[in-house]
Design a protein around this motif. Structure first.
Motif, PDB file in Angstrom:
ATOM      1  N   LEU A 126       0.808  -1.219   0.000  1.00 10.36           N
ATOM      2  CA  LEU A 126       0.000   0.000   0.000  1.00 10.36           C
ATOM      3  C   LEU A 126       0.847   1.277   0.000  1.00 10.36           C
ATOM      4  O   LEU A 126       0.310   2.377  -0.043  1.00 10.36           O
ATOM      5  CB  LEU A 126      -0.925   0.006   1.235  1.00 10.36           C
ATOM      6  CG  LEU A 126      -2.072  -1.010   1.196  1.00 10.36           C
ATOM      7  CD1 LEU A 126      -2.670  -1.198   2.591  1.00 10.36           C
ATOM      8  CD2 LEU A 126      -3.148  -0.567   0.215  1.00 10.36           C
ATOM      9  N   GLY A 127       2.159   1.107   0.069  1.00 12.61           N
ATOM     10  CA  GLY A 127       3.037   2.280   0.078  1.00 12.61           C
ATOM     11  C   GLY A 127       2.981   3.076   1.373  1.00 12.61           C
ATOM     12  O   GLY A 127       3.234   4.278   1.388  1.00 12.61           O
ATOM     13  N   LEU A 128       2.633   2.406   2.491  1.00 14.32           N
ATOM     14  CA  LEU A 128       2.558   3.081   3.794  1.00 14.32           C
ATOM     15  C   LEU A 128       3.894   2.933   4.513  1.00 14.32           C
ATOM     16  O   LEU A 128       4.076   2.050   5.348  1.00 14.32           O
ATOM     17  CB  LEU A 128       1.425   2.483   4.634  1.00 14.32           C
ATOM     18  CG  LEU A 128       0.028   2.532   4.010  1.00 14.32           C
ATOM     19  CD1 LEU A 128      -0.947   1.652   4.778  1.00 14.32           C
ATOM     20  CD2 LEU A 128      -0.481   3.972   3.965  1.00 14.32           C
ATOM     21  N   SER A 129       4.836   3.803   4.179  1.00 15.27           N
ATOM     22  CA  SER A 129       6.212   3.585   4.632  1.00 15.27           C
ATOM     23  C   SER A 129       6.383   3.708   6.148  1.00 15.27           C
ATOM     24  O   SER A 129       7.181   2.977   6.740  1.00 15.27           O
ATOM     25  CB  SER A 129       7.171   4.506   3.900  1.00 15.27           C
ATOM     26  OG  SER A 129       6.745   5.833   4.047  1.00 15.27           O
ATOM     27  N   THR A 130       5.650   4.606   6.796  1.00 13.88           N
ATOM     28  CA  THR A 130       5.750   4.721   8.259  1.00 13.88           C
ATOM     29  C   THR A 130       5.278   3.416   8.905  1.00 13.88           C
ATOM     30  O   THR A 130       5.935   2.887   9.809  1.00 13.88           O
ATOM     31  CB  THR A 130       4.898   5.893   8.786  1.00 13.88           C
ATOM     32  OG1 THR A 130       5.236   7.054   8.036  1.00 13.88           O
ATOM     33  CG2 THR A 130       5.141   6.154  10.255  1.00 13.88           C
ATOM     34  N   ALA A 131       4.157   2.915   8.439  1.00 16.81           N
ATOM     35  CA  ALA A 131       3.619   1.668   8.976  1.00 16.81           C
ATOM     36  C   ALA A 131       4.598   0.520   8.741  1.00 16.81           C
ATOM     37  O   ALA A 131       4.815  -0.306   9.633  1.00 16.81           O
ATOM     38  CB  ALA A 131       2.258   1.354   8.347  1.00 16.81           C
ATOM     39  N   VAL A 132       5.216   0.474   7.563  1.00 20.34           N
ATOM     40  CA  VAL A 132       6.176  -0.587   7.273  1.00 20.34           C
ATOM     41  C   VAL A 132       7.266  -0.594   8.335  1.00 20.34           C
ATOM     42  O   VAL A 132       7.583  -1.631   8.911  1.00 20.34           O
ATOM     43  CB  VAL A 132       6.825  -0.435   5.869  1.00 20.34           C
ATOM     44  CG1 VAL A 132       7.967  -1.414   5.681  1.00 20.34           C
ATOM     45  CG2 VAL A 132       5.783  -0.621   4.770  1.00 20.34           C
ATOM     46  N   SER A 133       7.808   0.588   8.616  1.00 21.26           N
ATOM     47  CA  SER A 133       8.930   0.616   9.559  1.00 21.26           C
ATOM     48  C   SER A 133       8.481   0.309  10.987  1.00 21.26           C
ATOM     49  O   SER A 133       9.183  -0.395  11.723  1.00 21.26           O
ATOM     50  CB  SER A 133       9.718   1.922   9.410  1.00 21.26           C
ATOM     51  OG  SER A 133       9.581   2.721  10.540  1.00 21.26           O
TER      52      SER A 133
END
Ligand code: FE
Ligand code: ZN
Ligand code: FE
Length: 170
Positions: A126-133
């Protein structure tokens, strides 16, 4: 809630984890109290502290998605915690109980590892980079907790459980 998009599915996973982690904050405290080995107790207490951080990270993800933090009953975690409670109530305070607590806690960690792995991959899609990290950080802590527990079981507790329980039966 009807799940129609990848975002919906991701949010459903986060809600499930939010409920699971909140249940664990309580359960890990009880498990630490029930453990007899000081090292095991300390390890569970330190993961209990990390678990409170897992709840915080999930809240940050909700905030990022501009959604109010809300859990959805995690039946799996409810069941895993119940199994742990059964082991504690079916054993005397002993290394045997500690070995059982580790077996129950390993199941919990593996469930979390699976859940955080999927959630992180969804966030990536989904391109949710904060959530990924954030999810990746928690995933690593779950993996470390699992390894630490296994190490305690293999390096001492299982053998102590064997020795002490056999002695008692003779
Ligand atoms: Fe956790
Ligand atoms: Zn669940
Ligand atoms: Fe955990």
């Amino acid at each position: 809630m009807k799940i129609e998009t990848m975002e919906d599915l991701f949010l459903e996973q986060i809600k499930d984890l939010y409920d699971a982690e909140q249940r664990l904050v309580k359960a890990l405290r009880d498990m630490a109290e029930a453990a007899t080995s000081p090292q095991l107790r300390q390890a569970i207490e330190s993961h209990w502290k990390e678990t409170k951080g897992h709840v915080d990270r999930l809240e940050r993800i909700f905030n990022d998605l501009q959604t109010k933090p809300k859990g959805e009953t995690c039946d799996a975690m409810k069941g895993l915690i119940e199994e742990g409670e059964t082991i504690v109530s079916d054993t005397d305070a002993s290394p045997l109980r500690d070995a059982g607590i580790i077996a129950a806690a390993n199941r919990v960690e593996h469930y979390e590892i699976a859940a955080y792995g999927s959630a992180r991959t969804f966030a990536l899609t989904l391109g949710l980079s904060t959530a990924v990290s954030l999810l990746e950080q928690t995933l690593q802590e779950e993996k470390n907790a699992d390894k630490k527990l296994t190490y305690f079981a293999e390096s001492m507790i299982n053998n102590e459980a064997l020795k002490t329980s056999t002695a008692m039966r003779r």
